[in-house]
Design an enzyme around this catalytic site. Structure first.
Site, PDB file in Angstrom:
ATOM      1  N   PHE A  70       0.857  -1.183   0.000  1.00  0.00           N
ATOM      2  CA  PHE A  70       0.000   0.000   0.000  1.00  0.00           C
ATOM      3  C   PHE A  70       0.897   1.237   0.000  1.00  0.00           C
ATOM      4  CE2 PHE A  70      -3.203   2.974   1.539  1.00  0.00           C
ATOM      5  CZ  PHE A  70      -4.316   2.551   0.845  1.00  0.00           C
TER       6      PHE A  70
ATOM      7  N   PHE B 274      -0.557  -2.671   8.226  1.00  0.00           N
ATOM      8  CA  PHE B 274      -1.196  -3.435   9.297  1.00  0.00           C
ATOM      9  C   PHE B 274      -0.681  -4.879   9.322  1.00  0.00           C
ATOM     10  CE2 PHE B 274      -4.612  -5.843  11.294  1.00  0.00           C
ATOM     11  CZ  PHE B 274      -4.913  -5.057  12.392  1.00  0.00           C
ATOM     12  N   GLU B 275      -0.345  -5.420   8.167  1.00  0.00           N
ATOM     13  CA  GLU B 275       0.112  -6.819   8.066  1.00  0.00           C
ATOM     14  C   GLU B 275       1.597  -6.988   8.347  1.00  0.00           C
ATOM     15  OE1 GLU B 275      -3.679  -6.270   6.169  1.00  0.00           O
ATOM     16  OE2 GLU B 275      -1.797  -5.286   5.631  1.00  0.00           O
TER      17      GLU B 275
ATOM     18  N   ALA C 271       4.321   3.047   4.468  1.00  0.00           N
ATOM     19  CA  ALA C 271       3.892   4.439   4.584  1.00  0.00           C
ATOM     20  C   ALA C 271       2.393   4.468   4.861  1.00  0.00           C
ATOM     21  CB  ALA C 271       4.204   5.216   3.314  1.00  0.00           C
TER      22      ALA C 271
ATOM     23  N   ILE D  12      -0.465   7.251   5.284  1.00  0.00           N
ATOM     24  CA  ILE D  12      -0.701   8.679   5.047  1.00  0.00           C
ATOM     25  C   ILE D  12      -2.116   9.019   5.506  1.00  0.00           C
ATOM     26  CG2 ILE D  12      -0.764  10.489   3.294  1.00  0.00           C
ATOM     27  CD1 ILE D  12       1.199   8.621   1.661  1.00  0.00           C
TER      28      ILE D  12
ATOM     29  N   HIS E 114      -9.125   5.861   9.985  1.00  0.00           N
ATOM     30  CA  HIS E 114      -8.407   4.660   9.546  1.00  0.00           C
ATOM     31  C   HIS E 114      -6.903   4.797   9.766  1.00  0.00           C
ATOM     32  CE1 HIS E 114      -6.730   1.898   6.403  1.00  0.00           C
ATOM     33  NE2 HIS E 114      -7.614   1.110   6.979  1.00  0.00           N
TER      34      HIS E 114
ATOM     35  N   ARG F 107      10.296  12.235   3.072  1.00  0.00           N
ATOM     36  CA  ARG F 107      10.954  11.293   3.982  1.00  0.00           C
ATOM     37  C   ARG F 107      11.401  10.012   3.282  1.00  0.00           C
ATOM     38  NH1 ARG F 107       7.802  14.639   6.368  1.00  0.00           N
ATOM     39  NH2 ARG F 107       8.146  15.377   8.481  1.00  0.00           N
TER      40      ARG F 107
END
Length: 154
Positions: free
Chosen positions: A22, A57-58, A80, A82, A88, A127
């Site tokens: 993602f 999350f994984e 990342a 955002i 969420h 970044r």
């Protein structure tokens, strides 16, 4: 007095890198920075394994799988998250950070947090290598130092 410090030499060390797909335009830059840093510190590319996961999350679950193999001197987590218009962001960023922190404390090898949590895409791009350095590179340098430090402190 005895002082311990981690050497910045990656030769002979094996690294697992878990990367979120993602926001992959950002994640790929973080991964490039991490691999570049490892190679500049004498890592062998045969000792770097990269595992892509759907999202940040994984990352902790797969990082745990890598730690549990016992094959790695350090595991680097890159992604990342955002901020959007819903909460969420808070859930994903918070749970990823908690999962990695918990794994790091329980693990015999360093588990390095290299997930960007930014308010905007522009901040993430900065970044990931434009203005503020590359956080993937910094995560890899932490992994090298911590892997050597934990080997020294027994």
């Amino acid at each position: 007095m005895k002082t311990y410090e981690g050497k910045m030499i990656a030769s002979g060390l094996k690294f697992g890198i878990v990367v979120s797909r993602f926001n992959d335009a950002i994640s790929e830059r973080l991964l490039d920075g991490a691999i570049d840093a490892l190679m500049r510190h004498d890592a062998d590319d045969k000792n770097i394994d990269v595992v892509w996961v759907p999202g940040s999350f994984e990352i902790p679950q797969v990082a745990k799988k890598l730690v549990d193999t016992g094959k790695y001197n350090a595991v680097i987590c890159l992604g990342a998250v955002i901020r959007g218009e819903t909460p969420h962001f808070d859930f994903v960023a918070g749970e990823a950070a908690k999962g990695i922190a918990k794994l790091s404390l329980e693990s015999k090898v360093p588990v390095i947090y290299g997930i960007l949590t930014t308010d905007t895409i522009d901040q993430a791009v900065e970044r990931a290598g434009i203005k503020a350095g590359n956080r993937g590179e910094k995560a890899a340098l932490s992994a090298i130092e911590m892997a050597n430090l934990l080997k020294a402190v027994k």
